[in-house]
Design a protein around this motif. Structure first.
Motif, PDB file in Angstrom:
ATOM      1  N   SER A 120      53.094  54.167  48.623  1.00 19.89           N
ATOM      2  CA  SER A 120      51.900  54.911  49.031  1.00 19.89           C
ATOM      3  C   SER A 120      51.015  55.231  47.832  1.00 19.89           C
ATOM      4  O   SER A 120      49.785  55.114  47.900  1.00 19.89           O
ATOM      5  CB  SER A 120      52.305  56.201  49.744  1.00 19.89           C
ATOM      6  OG  SER A 120      53.087  55.925  50.890  1.00 19.89           O
ATOM      7  N   MET A 121      51.628  55.623  46.724  1.00 18.72           N
ATOM      8  CA  MET A 121      50.870  55.959  45.530  1.00 18.72           C
ATOM      9  C   MET A 121      50.125  54.747  44.984  1.00 18.72           C
ATOM     10  O   MET A 121      48.941  54.816  44.642  1.00 18.72           O
ATOM     11  CB  MET A 121      51.797  56.523  44.464  1.00 18.72           C
ATOM     12  CG  MET A 121      51.089  56.938  43.179  1.00 18.72           C
ATOM     13  SD  MET A 121      52.221  57.657  41.981  1.00 18.72           S
ATOM     14  CE  MET A 121      53.233  56.207  41.586  1.00 18.72           C
ATOM     15  N   MET A 122      50.805  53.594  44.905  1.00 21.51           N
ATOM     16  CA  MET A 122      50.166  52.381  44.400  1.00 21.51           C
ATOM     17  C   MET A 122      49.030  51.933  45.310  1.00 21.51           C
ATOM     18  O   MET A 122      47.986  51.468  44.846  1.00 21.51           O
ATOM     19  CB  MET A 122      51.210  51.266  44.282  1.00 21.51           C
ATOM     20  CG  MET A 122      52.229  51.461  43.171  1.00 21.51           C
ATOM     21  SD  MET A 122      51.484  51.488  41.516  1.00 21.51           S
ATOM     22  CE  MET A 122      51.421  53.252  41.191  1.00 21.51           C
ATOM     23  N   ASN A 123      49.218  52.090  46.609  1.00 21.75           N
ATOM     24  CA  ASN A 123      48.166  51.742  47.565  1.00 21.75           C
ATOM     25  C   ASN A 123      46.920  52.587  47.326  1.00 21.75           C
ATOM     26  O   ASN A 123      45.793  52.073  47.285  1.00 21.75           O
ATOM     27  CB  ASN A 123      48.688  51.939  48.991  1.00 21.75           C
ATOM     28  CG  ASN A 123      47.788  51.305  50.030  1.00 21.75           C
ATOM     29  OD1 ASN A 123      46.681  50.876  49.735  1.00 21.75           O
ATOM     30  ND2 ASN A 123      48.270  51.244  51.255  1.00 21.75           N
ATOM     31  N   LEU A 124      47.115  53.880  47.146  1.00 19.26           N
ATOM     32  CA  LEU A 124      45.974  54.778  46.912  1.00 19.26           C
ATOM     33  C   LEU A 124      45.284  54.480  45.584  1.00 19.26           C
ATOM     34  O   LEU A 124      44.051  54.504  45.493  1.00 19.26           O
ATOM     35  CB  LEU A 124      46.454  56.231  46.942  1.00 19.26           C
ATOM     36  CG  LEU A 124      46.922  56.760  48.308  1.00 19.26           C
ATOM     37  CD1 LEU A 124      47.505  58.163  48.163  1.00 19.26           C
ATOM     38  CD2 LEU A 124      45.776  56.755  49.308  1.00 19.26           C
ATOM     39  N   VAL A 125      46.065  54.191  44.557  1.00 15.12           N
ATOM     40  CA  VAL A 125      45.482  53.890  43.243  1.00 15.12           C
ATOM     41  C   VAL A 125      44.624  52.629  43.307  1.00 15.12           C
ATOM     42  O   VAL A 125      43.490  52.599  42.806  1.00 15.12           O
ATOM     43  CB  VAL A 125      46.596  53.738  42.185  1.00 15.12           C
ATOM     44  CG1 VAL A 125      46.022  53.162  40.887  1.00 15.12           C
ATOM     45  CG2 VAL A 125      47.258  55.076  41.908  1.00 15.12           C
ATOM     46  N   VAL A 126      45.156  51.579  43.936  1.00 12.69           N
ATOM     47  CA  VAL A 126      44.429  50.313  44.007  1.00 12.69           C
ATOM     48  C   VAL A 126      43.165  50.453  44.854  1.00 12.69           C
ATOM     49  O   VAL A 126      42.101  49.929  44.492  1.00 12.69           O
ATOM     50  CB  VAL A 126      45.344  49.208  44.562  1.00 12.69           C
ATOM     51  CG1 VAL A 126      44.551  47.950  44.874  1.00 12.69           C
ATOM     52  CG2 VAL A 126      46.449  48.885  43.567  1.00 12.69           C
ATOM     53  N   GLN A 127      43.250  51.176  45.967  1.00 13.38           N
ATOM     54  CA  GLN A 127      42.060  51.350  46.800  1.00 13.38           C
ATOM     55  C   GLN A 127      41.025  52.253  46.139  1.00 13.38           C
ATOM     56  O   GLN A 127      39.819  52.084  46.344  1.00 13.38           O
ATOM     57  CB  GLN A 127      42.463  51.928  48.158  1.00 13.38           C
ATOM     58  CG  GLN A 127      43.253  50.965  49.026  1.00 13.38           C
ATOM     59  CD  GLN A 127      43.255  51.379  50.481  1.00 13.38           C
ATOM     60  OE1 GLN A 127      42.203  51.513  51.104  1.00 13.38           O
ATOM     61  NE2 GLN A 127      44.438  51.583  51.030  1.00 13.38           N
ATOM     62  N   TRP A 129      40.543  52.621  42.770  1.00 11.99           N
ATOM     63  CA  TRP A 129      40.021  52.079  41.510  1.00 11.99           C
ATOM     64  C   TRP A 129      39.123  50.879  41.814  1.00 11.99           C
ATOM     65  O   TRP A 129      39.420  49.744  41.470  1.00 11.99           O
ATOM     66  CB  TRP A 129      41.173  51.676  40.615  1.00 11.99           C
ATOM     67  CG  TRP A 129      40.800  51.583  39.162  1.00 11.99           C
ATOM     68  CD1 TRP A 129      39.559  51.571  38.623  1.00 11.99           C
ATOM     69  CD2 TRP A 129      41.711  51.480  38.061  1.00 11.99           C
ATOM     70  NE1 TRP A 129      39.616  51.467  37.267  1.00 11.99           N
ATOM     71  CE2 TRP A 129      40.927  51.408  36.887  1.00 11.99           C
ATOM     72  CE3 TRP A 129      43.091  51.436  37.957  1.00 11.99           C
ATOM     73  CZ2 TRP A 129      41.492  51.293  35.624  1.00 11.99           C
ATOM     74  CZ3 TRP A 129      43.652  51.323  36.711  1.00 11.99           C
ATOM     75  CH2 TRP A 129      42.868  51.258  35.559  1.00 11.99           C
ATOM     76  N   ARG A 130      37.993  51.126  42.430  1.00  4.70           N
ATOM     77  CA  ARG A 130      37.110  50.068  42.909  1.00  4.70           C
ATOM     78  C   ARG A 130      36.572  49.194  41.794  1.00  4.70           C
ATOM     79  O   ARG A 130      36.401  47.978  41.955  1.00  4.70           O
ATOM     80  CB  ARG A 130      35.942  50.669  43.687  1.00  4.70           C
ATOM     81  CG  ARG A 130      36.328  51.266  45.034  1.00  4.70           C
ATOM     82  CD  ARG A 130      35.120  51.853  45.745  1.00  4.70           C
ATOM     83  NE  ARG A 130      35.467  52.279  47.092  1.00  4.70           N
ATOM     84  CZ  ARG A 130      35.433  51.501  48.154  1.00  4.70           C
ATOM     85  NH1 ARG A 130      35.061  50.238  48.015  1.00  4.70           N
ATOM     86  NH2 ARG A 130      35.768  51.958  49.337  1.00  4.70           N
ATOM     87  N   SER A 131      36.240  49.792  40.657  1.00  8.21           N
ATOM     88  CA  SER A 131      35.628  49.032  39.571  1.00  8.21           C
ATOM     89  C   SER A 131      36.550  47.936  39.040  1.00  8.21           C
ATOM     90  O   SER A 131      36.087  46.920  38.507  1.00  8.21           O
ATOM     91  CB  SER A 131      35.246  49.967  38.421  1.00  8.21           C
ATOM     92  OG  SER A 131      36.403  50.626  37.915  1.00  8.21           O
ATOM     93  N   LEU A 132      37.850  48.101  39.196  1.00 12.11           N
ATOM     94  CA  LEU A 132      38.796  47.116  38.686  1.00 12.11           C
ATOM     95  C   LEU A 132      39.368  46.243  39.794  1.00 12.11           C
ATOM     96  O   LEU A 132      39.427  45.017  39.655  1.00 12.11           O
ATOM     97  CB  LEU A 132      39.939  47.821  37.949  1.00 12.11           C
ATOM     98  CG  LEU A 132      41.031  46.915  37.368  1.00 12.11           C
ATOM     99  CD1 LEU A 132      40.452  46.035  36.254  1.00 12.11           C
ATOM    100  CD2 LEU A 132      42.201  47.746  36.834  1.00 12.11           C
ATOM    101  N   THR A 133      39.772  46.862  40.882  1.00 13.76           N
ATOM    102  CA  THR A 133      40.517  46.137  41.918  1.00 13.76           C
ATOM    103  C   THR A 133      39.664  45.721  43.119  1.00 13.76           C
ATOM    104  O   THR A 133      40.143  44.953  43.950  1.00 13.76           O
ATOM    105  CB  THR A 133      41.669  47.010  42.432  1.00 13.76           C
ATOM    106  OG1 THR A 133      41.123  48.173  43.085  1.00 13.76           O
ATOM    107  CG2 THR A 133      42.557  47.463  41.285  1.00 13.76           C
ATOM    108  N   GLY A 134      38.456  46.243  43.209  1.00 16.41           N
ATOM    109  CA  GLY A 134      37.639  45.957  44.383  1.00 16.41           C
ATOM    110  C   GLY A 134      37.879  46.911  45.527  1.00 16.41           C
ATOM    111  O   GLY A 134      37.230  46.810  46.576  1.00 16.41           O
ATOM    112  N   GLY A 135      38.818  47.840  45.354  1.00 16.75           N
ATOM    113  CA  GLY A 135      39.053  48.856  46.371  1.00 16.75           C
ATOM    114  C   GLY A 135      39.569  48.281  47.667  1.00 16.75           C
ATOM    115  O   GLY A 135      40.310  47.300  47.702  1.00 16.75           O
ATOM    116  N   SER A 136      39.134  48.885  48.748  1.00 16.45           N
ATOM    117  CA  SER A 136      39.614  48.485  50.072  1.00 16.45           C
ATOM    118  C   SER A 136      39.107  47.113  50.500  1.00 16.45           C
ATOM    119  O   SER A 136      39.646  46.518  51.439  1.00 16.45           O
ATOM    120  CB  SER A 136      39.208  49.528  51.115  1.00 16.45           C
ATOM    121  OG  SER A 136      37.799  49.678  51.137  1.00 16.45           O
ATOM    122  N   THR A 137      38.068  46.606  49.835  1.00 14.02           N
ATOM    123  CA  THR A 137      37.551  45.279  50.174  1.00 14.02           C
ATOM    124  C   THR A 137      38.437  44.164  49.639  1.00 14.02           C
ATOM    125  O   THR A 137      38.289  43.010  50.028  1.00 14.02           O
ATOM    126  CB  THR A 137      36.126  45.094  49.636  1.00 14.02           C
ATOM    127  OG1 THR A 137      36.134  45.265  48.200  1.00 14.02           O
ATOM    128  CG2 THR A 137      35.173  46.100  50.240  1.00 14.02           C
TER     129      THR A 137
END
Length: 329
Positions: A120-127, A129-137
């Motif tokens: 859950s924590m990794m999911n929230l971090v990746v979503q 951190w839009r500038s690096l991972t693209g977020g939910s897209t």
């Protein structure tokens, strides 16, 4: 019987190698690659769950981190895909060491909860951190084989996942016959007694946790290169971890080929129900029901149920005292 027990794995390996050329269409090649991917991950999960008895539902965190790590190295730094895959898996393994040091301090249900919290924590971090991972897209990863059409790409990754599965099986086999494996089995049987006799239980558990994470991260990296589109909700889904657990339990966690057998049953069944029922939650419910039934009625798995004389390499059936003597001596 001895010749048959040795010849059967060779026959299965030959059929696996020939499968992409025997499959009548590329969809079945895709389904085969997906099945082999899950077989590799469930065998990797079994390096922790099968030997120590620690049930982790957080291994999809390592799958997702391996996928995103590989993709980001390729996209942002222009690293060759093979190097990106290996570097990403190594970084995830180091991360798993840090997580393992904290996670293995707790046992039983508490460990399961901690592992779920990690996903859950990794999911929230990746979503977030839009500038690096693209977020939910999500993230779009370029194909390492742009000149191949999609069907040919499925064939290439089938063999890449097959090689990963072979490496995971070889590692499991080696660990099962090592002093390290004996220590892990002692932890599963009686951790307090093992520790009182001098077994470095903390070090062994962290090592098993990290080794398991390494192979799952490699599978995640290959998945990113294969699919090319990463959805954080999927790659960090608790469902992926549940599949690893279900496949391992169904086939048998104490047998080398148990997770592989479970994957050969669960993964094709999942694809069938997904096609038959569409994008609904029914097939997810079915997965949960099957997992509960396996735990209640077949906790030792199919292989142990079919024969008590295990047909192939398995975790040796010794008493706790014998295992402890083998580690301490």
């Amino acid at each position: 019987m001895r010749i048959a027990s040795r010849g059967l794995p060779l026959l299965v390996a030959a059929l696996a190698i020939a499968y992409p050329w025997l499959a009548p269409n590329y969809y079945l090649v895709y389904a085969g690659a997906l099945t082999i991917m899950y077989a590799a991950m469930s065998t990797s999960w079994n390096l922790l769950g099968g030997f120590t008895g620690y049930v982790s539902l957080g291994h999809s965190a390592f799958f997702g981190l391996g996928a995103y790590g590989t993709g980001l190295l390729v996209i942002n730094l222009g690293v060759p895909w093979v190097v990106a895959l290996l570097v990403s898996a190594l970084l995830v393994t180091l991360f798993a060491v840090g997580v393992g040091i904290a996670a293995v301090r707790v046992r039983g249900a508490s460990f399961v909860i901690v592992s779920i919290a990690l996903v859950s924590m990794m999911n929230l971090v990746v979503q977030g951190w839009r500038s690096l991972t693209g977020g939910s897209t999500g993230l779009q990863v370029p194909s390492p084989f742009p000149d191949l059409h999609r069907g040919q790409t499925h064939m290439v990754f089938f063999y890449l996942f097959l090689a990963l599965l072979g490496l995971a099986l070889l590692t499991w086999w080696y660990v099962s016959r090592s002093r390290f494996g004996a220590g892990l089995r002692a932890i599963r049987e009686d951790e307090d007694k093992a520790e009182s006799l001098g077994v470095p239980t903390g070090v062994y558990k962290v090592a098993a946790f990290a080794l398991s994470a390494l192979f799952v991260a490699l599978a995640g990296g290959l998945y990113a290169l294969w699919f090319g589109s990463l959805d954080p909700i999927f790659v960090f889904s608790i469902l992926i971890s549940s599949y690893m657990v279900l496949m391992s339990l169904l086939g048998g966690v104490r047998h080398l080929y148990g997770p592989l057998l479970g994957a050969l049953i669960v993964a094709p069944a999942g694809e069938y129900f997904l096609i038959a029922l569409g994008e609904t939650q029914i097939h997810l419910t079915a997965t949960g029901v099957v997992l509960v039934l396996v735990v209640l009625f077949m906790p030792e798995g199919i292989i142990a149920r079919l024969t008590r004389k295990r047909a192939g390499p398995s975790i040796p059936d010794q008493s706790a005292d014998q295992r402890l003597q083998g580690v301490v001596s």
